[in-house]
Design an enzyme around this catalytic site. Sequence first.
Site, PDB file in Angstrom:
ATOM      1  N   GLU A 143       0.857  -1.183   0.000  1.00 49.59           N
ATOM      2  CA  GLU A 143       0.000   0.000   0.000  1.00 49.59           C
ATOM      3  C   GLU A 143       0.893   1.233   0.000  1.00 49.59           C
ATOM      4  OE1 GLU A 143      -2.254   0.306   3.657  1.00 49.59           O
ATOM      5  OE2 GLU A 143      -2.843   2.366   3.165  1.00 49.59           O
ATOM      6  N   PRO A 192     -13.314  13.234 -11.368  1.00 52.97           N
ATOM      7  CA  PRO A 192     -12.104  13.190 -10.523  1.00 52.97           C
ATOM      8  C   PRO A 192     -11.306  11.888 -10.720  1.00 52.97           C
ATOM      9  CG  PRO A 192     -13.987  13.950  -9.236  1.00 52.97           C
ATOM     10  CD  PRO A 192     -14.531  13.492 -10.563  1.00 52.97           C
ATOM     11  N   GLY A 356      -0.282   6.867  27.367  1.00 53.01           N
ATOM     12  CA  GLY A 356       0.009   8.265  27.057  1.00 53.01           C
ATOM     13  C   GLY A 356       1.359   8.704  27.591  1.00 53.01           C
ATOM     14  N   CYS A 383      -0.548   0.719  30.109  1.00 48.87           N
ATOM     15  CA  CYS A 383       0.710   1.477  30.111  1.00 48.87           C
ATOM     16  C   CYS A 383       0.603   2.683  31.063  1.00 48.87           C
ATOM     17  CB  CYS A 383       1.106   1.846  28.690  1.00 48.87           C
ATOM     18  SG  CYS A 383       2.901   1.957  28.523  1.00 48.87           S
ATOM     19  N   HIS A 509       0.966  -3.407  25.995  1.00 46.39           N
ATOM     20  CA  HIS A 509      -0.183  -2.993  25.179  1.00 46.39           C
ATOM     21  C   HIS A 509      -0.908  -4.223  24.625  1.00 46.39           C
ATOM     22  CE1 HIS A 509       0.726   1.363  24.869  1.00 46.39           C
ATOM     23  NE2 HIS A 509       1.941   0.926  25.182  1.00 46.39           N
ATOM     24  N   GLU A 511      -3.700  -4.345  23.321  1.00 45.58           N
ATOM     25  CA  GLU A 511      -4.512  -3.981  22.139  1.00 45.58           C
ATOM     26  C   GLU A 511      -3.809  -4.262  20.814  1.00 45.58           C
ATOM     27  OE1 GLU A 511      -3.034  -1.895  24.198  1.00 45.58           O
ATOM     28  OE2 GLU A 511      -2.460   0.002  23.270  1.00 45.58           O
TER      29      GLU A 511
HETATM   30  N1  GLN Z   1       4.718   7.624  29.525  1.00 51.20           N
HETATM   31  C1  GLN Z   1       4.815   6.319  30.090  1.00 51.20           C
HETATM   32  C2  GLN Z   1       6.196   5.710  29.928  1.00 51.20           C
HETATM   33  O1  GLN Z   1       6.954   6.117  29.097  1.00 51.20           O
HETATM   34  C3  GLN Z   1       3.743   5.407  29.525  1.00 51.20           C
HETATM   35  C4  GLN Z   1       3.921   5.125  28.068  1.00 51.20           C
HETATM   36  C5  GLN Z   1       2.670   4.594  27.405  1.00 51.20           C
HETATM   37  O2  GLN Z   1       1.566   4.736  27.934  1.00 51.20           O
HETATM   38  N2  GLN Z   1       2.810   4.038  26.233  1.00 51.20           N
HETATM   39  O3  GLN Z   1       6.534   4.793  30.638  1.00 51.20           O
END
Ligand code: GLN
Length: 539
Positions: A143, A192, A356, A383, A509, A511
Site C-alpha cells: 500500500e 475526478p 500516554g 501502560c 499494550h 490492544e
Molecule cells: N509515559 C509512560 C512511559 O513512558 C507510559 C507510556 C505509554 O503509555 N505508552 O513509561
Amino acid sequence: MSDTKYIFVTGGVTSSLGKGIISASLAKLLQARGYQVTIQKLDPYINIDPGTMNPYEHGECYVTNDGAETDLDLGHYERFLNITTSQANNITTGRVYQSVINKEREGVYLGKTVQVIPHITDEIKRSVKLLGDDGEFDFVITEIGGTVGDIESLPYIEAVRQMKWEMKDRCLVIHLTLIPYLAASGELKTKPTQHSVKTFLEAGVQPDILVCRTERHLDDDIKRKIALFCNVSKEAVIESIDADTIYEVPLLMKEEELDKVVLSRLSMPLSPEPDLDGWRAFVDKLKNPKREVRIGLIGKYVELKDAYKSIAESFIHAAVSNDCAVELVRIHSESINEDNVTELLEGLNGVLVAPGFGERGVEGKIAAIKYARENGVPFLGICLGMQCAVIEFARNVLGLEDAHSTEINPETKNPVIDIMEAQKKVTIKGGTMRLGVYDCKLADGSRAKATYQEDMINERHRHRFEFNNEYLADFEKSGMQASGINPDTGLVEIMEIQEHPWFVGVQYHPEYKSTVANPHPFFVNFVKAAVELSETVAN
Ligand code: GLN
C-alpha cells in the site's frame, strides 16, 4: 527465483479513502483461498517512523513484535489476517533515504552520482521485494501512502512503474479513487477519477483495477464509462460502497469479485472459492448484538478517532466474543476532577484508562481510577493507565500523598513509577523506548493467569518508565498484586486488585495483539466483567 506476486494499492482524488482496509480485505480474500499473503505500507513522509509524531499528526503509533513503531494500517493488516508484521512491513521515505545515504558513506556507490533514479527507486524496490525474496508469500500487497500526484509520492510511483515493467504479469496495480455524489444534481461524478488516472498515466503507470469509493451504488453505465475513460475492462471497475463496519469490506469485495479479477489478471486459478464462514459469523454477530455495555475510554486524545484505534478495535473483537456491543464513551481526561468524576462516570459498566505521555490529563485519569476502584467498576489500565492506577493506589490506599511518576514529578519523595535503569542514559528520542515483545510470567492464582490460562505470555511494549519494585511489598500487603513479571529483569508487567470485581493494570499494550480470529483474552474478560456488572445493575 520466487514466484511471489506483487500487488500495489495506490490512492487518487483524496486521502482517507481506506486504502489500508481495501488492502487488508483483498489480502483476507486471498488468504481465505489458502494463499500466504503479507501486506506492507510505504509512507512518503521524511520521518524515519511515526514514533516521534504526535497522535494529532498521525493517529495511533502501532508497535510490532520486533519493536517497530509503525503506521496504524499495520494494525488492520494484523487484525484482518491474524498474522504478525515487522519493521519490513512499514517503510518511510526517511528510512529509504537513510539507507541510501549510509550506503553512500560506506562507499557502496563509489564513483557514482547518487540520484533519485536509480538509487532511491532501487532502494524502494529492494524494500518491496525483500518480503517476497524467500518465497514464503504467494502475494505481497504494498500500500502506498498519500495520493498519486503528490510530490512526495513520485519516487514510489516511479518504482511501481519500473516493477511493473520488470515483472510483467507478476505485478498488478489497484488504484483506489473517489466517485463523489453531487446532491444538487443528483449524480455520481466520474471526472475526478478520470483525472486521477490521467495523472497516474503521466507517471507511466496504467492501473489494472480501479476500486471506486462511493456512497451510492455504481450502475453498469457508470462502470462502463469509467472503464472507457480509464483503459480498464468493466469487470475491473470495482464498487466500494460505504460500509457499516470495516469488517464488512472483505465480504463486499467478495461480492464485487475483486479477488477473482486480481487472480485472473495474474493468470492464477480461480478455485477454490474463499472460505469466509468464520469471518461471516463474526460480522453477523457484530451486526446483531444481544445486549450493550458502556465502557468509558479515558484519554487525552479522545476527540481523535484514530488515536486509540487498536483499543477500539480490540473492544469490537471482545464484544463479539461476548455477544454484545460495546459503546465506547470517550471522556477527555483533562475534563475529569474529584468533583465531577461521579457525574461523568456514573452508569458506565467499565473504565479503560489509555496509554500516554506527559502530565496533561494525568490527574483526571487518577480521579477516574479512584472512582472505578472504590465503586467496583471493572477497570483496565494500559501502560500510562497502569502507572496511574499504581499512583492512585499509593496515594489513597498506602497513604503516600505525594506518590507520583518521575516522568511527571521528578522531585517526588515517593517515586512509585520511575524511569527504567536502561533508559537513564538515553538522550535520543526516536526508537529508543522499551519496544516490542517481552516475556511475562504469570502468578499462580491470579486473574491474569486465569484469563490467559498460560504460565508465560509475551506482549508488546512502548514505554520508558516502570513500577518501582522498592514499593512492591507494601502494595502486595495492601491488596494490589504484581501478577505478571518479566522473568529476566523482574519488571512488573501486570498489577491487579483481587478484592475488586475486575481491576487490572498492564504495563504492556494488549490492544496490539487482538485480532478477529484471536480476540485478546484480557479485553474479552474485561468486557465479560462489564456485562456482568450491567446485568447486576439491571436486576
Ligand atoms: N509515559 C509512560 C512511559 O513512558 C507510559 C507510556 C505509554 O503509555 N505508552 O513509561
